[in-house]
Scaffold this active site. Sequence first.
Site, PDB file in Angstrom:
ATOM      1  N   ASP A  20      -0.695  10.859 -18.322  1.00  0.00           N
ATOM      2  CA  ASP A  20       0.257  11.956 -18.419  1.00  0.00           C
ATOM      3  C   ASP A  20      -0.309  13.133 -17.609  1.00  0.00           C
ATOM      4  OD1 ASP A  20      -1.630  13.254 -19.995  1.00  0.00           O
ATOM      5  OD2 ASP A  20      -0.344  13.458 -21.759  1.00  0.00           O
ATOM      6  N   HIS A  21       0.344  14.283 -17.718  1.00  0.00           N
ATOM      7  CA  HIS A  21      -0.098  15.460 -16.955  1.00  0.00           C
ATOM      8  C   HIS A  21      -1.502  15.914 -17.366  1.00  0.00           C
ATOM      9  CE1 HIS A  21       1.933  16.510 -20.650  1.00  0.00           C
ATOM     10  NE2 HIS A  21       1.256  17.648 -20.672  1.00  0.00           N
ATOM     11  N   CYS A  25      -4.975  10.844 -20.854  1.00  0.00           N
ATOM     12  CA  CYS A  25      -4.169  11.998 -21.266  1.00  0.00           C
ATOM     13  C   CYS A  25      -5.136  13.166 -21.461  1.00  0.00           C
ATOM     14  CB  CYS A  25      -3.329  11.691 -22.507  1.00  0.00           C
ATOM     15  SG  CYS A  25      -4.236  11.318 -24.015  1.00  0.00           S
ATOM     16  N   GLY A  26      -4.723  14.226 -22.147  1.00  0.00           N
ATOM     17  CA  GLY A  26      -5.583  15.399 -22.274  1.00  0.00           C
ATOM     18  C   GLY A  26      -6.892  15.068 -22.977  1.00  0.00           C
ATOM     19  N   THR A  27      -6.777  14.400 -24.116  1.00  0.00           N
ATOM     20  CA  THR A  27      -7.964  14.027 -24.891  1.00  0.00           C
ATOM     21  C   THR A  27      -8.266  12.538 -24.830  1.00  0.00           C
ATOM     22  OG1 THR A  27      -6.561  13.670 -26.813  1.00  0.00           O
ATOM     23  CG2 THR A  27      -7.564  15.865 -26.595  1.00  0.00           C
ATOM     24  N   ILE A  38      -6.754  10.664 -26.867  1.00  0.00           N
ATOM     25  CA  ILE A  38      -6.438  10.239 -28.240  1.00  0.00           C
ATOM     26  C   ILE A  38      -5.004   9.725 -28.364  1.00  0.00           C
ATOM     27  CG2 ILE A  38      -6.199  11.012 -30.636  1.00  0.00           C
ATOM     28  CD1 ILE A  38      -8.495  13.016 -30.077  1.00  0.00           C
ATOM     29  N   GLY A  39      -4.065  10.478 -27.830  1.00  0.00           N
ATOM     30  CA  GLY A  39      -2.654  10.057 -27.937  1.00  0.00           C
ATOM     31  C   GLY A  39      -2.415   8.720 -27.260  1.00  0.00           C
ATOM     32  N   HIS A  88     -19.047  -5.207 -27.706  1.00  0.00           N
ATOM     33  CA  HIS A  88     -18.800  -5.476 -29.130  1.00  0.00           C
ATOM     34  C   HIS A  88     -17.326  -5.653 -29.474  1.00  0.00           C
ATOM     35  CE1 HIS A  88     -22.889  -3.873 -30.831  1.00  0.00           C
ATOM     36  NE2 HIS A  88     -23.035  -4.720 -29.823  1.00  0.00           N
ATOM     37  N   ARG A  91     -21.239 -13.015 -33.285  1.00  0.00           N
ATOM     38  CA  ARG A  91     -20.728 -12.298 -34.473  1.00  0.00           C
ATOM     39  C   ARG A  91     -19.622 -11.310 -34.097  1.00  0.00           C
ATOM     40  NH1 ARG A  91     -25.375 -10.023 -32.954  1.00  0.00           N
ATOM     41  NH2 ARG A  91     -25.614  -7.753 -32.970  1.00  0.00           N
ATOM     42  N   HIS A  92     -19.668 -10.839 -32.860  1.00  0.00           N
ATOM     43  CA  HIS A  92     -18.637  -9.890 -32.420  1.00  0.00           C
ATOM     44  C   HIS A  92     -17.294 -10.605 -32.240  1.00  0.00           C
ATOM     45  CE1 HIS A  92     -21.769  -6.975 -32.152  1.00  0.00           C
ATOM     46  NE2 HIS A  92     -22.455  -7.784 -31.353  1.00  0.00           N
TER      47      HIS A  92
HETATM   48  C1  RB5 Z   1      -0.411  16.935 -23.700  1.00  0.00           C
HETATM   49  O1  RB5 Z   1      -0.402  18.332 -23.814  1.00  0.00           O
HETATM   50  C2  RB5 Z   1      -1.471  16.366 -24.645  1.00  0.00           C
HETATM   51  O2  RB5 Z   1      -1.047  16.456 -25.957  1.00  0.00           O
HETATM   52  C3  RB5 Z   1      -1.763  14.925 -24.276  1.00  0.00           C
HETATM   53  O3  RB5 Z   1      -2.183  14.860 -22.953  1.00  0.00           O
HETATM   54  C4  RB5 Z   1      -2.845  14.225 -25.078  1.00  0.00           C
HETATM   55  O4  RB5 Z   1      -4.005  14.987 -25.124  1.00  0.00           O
HETATM   56  C5  RB5 Z   1      -2.462  13.722 -26.388  1.00  0.00           C
HETATM   57  O5  RB5 Z   1      -3.239  13.087 -27.104  1.00  0.00           O
END
Ligand code: RB5
Length: 148
Positions: free
Chosen positions: A8-9, A65-67, A69-70, A98, A132-133
Amino acid sequence: MKVAIGCDHGGISLKSACMEALEELGIDYVDEGTYTEESVDYPDYAAKVCQMIKSGEVDKGILLCGTGIGMAISANKFKGIRCAHVADEYCAQMAIEHNNANVLAMGGRITSPEQAKRFVKKFFTSEFAGDRHQRRVDKIIALENKEL
Ligand code: RB5
């Protein structure tokens, strides 16, 4: 080996570094967007890349993405996808050794392009340790088939 890259951006700043790392490893890839800094929704790109893995069009994916995580949360909704959120080199290696991960998620707001390049190289040159993995990965796969 073929890899699909989606971002993403918030993750686009890492895309060139990822492509460069794959080129240096001699790994073929396809860039599934996004292609500009305009705001987009990361689950759309996670879905694109994961569907390509599920259909066998590509073997593995990179999601940015930014983190990170999403992208990781979205990707792990797909059966057969094991997406690892990686923010250091050790985890890039362990994700394969693993967990036999098939998608690497990273964050453009927490990881530099230089780091991303190193993480991609580690992820794509590591090997699954099996044994085991394998038993543990089999248990993850069994969880996918359960109503939890
Ligand atoms: C976008 O602003 C941000 O939420 C996305 O890139 C990401 O970090 C989500 O997990």
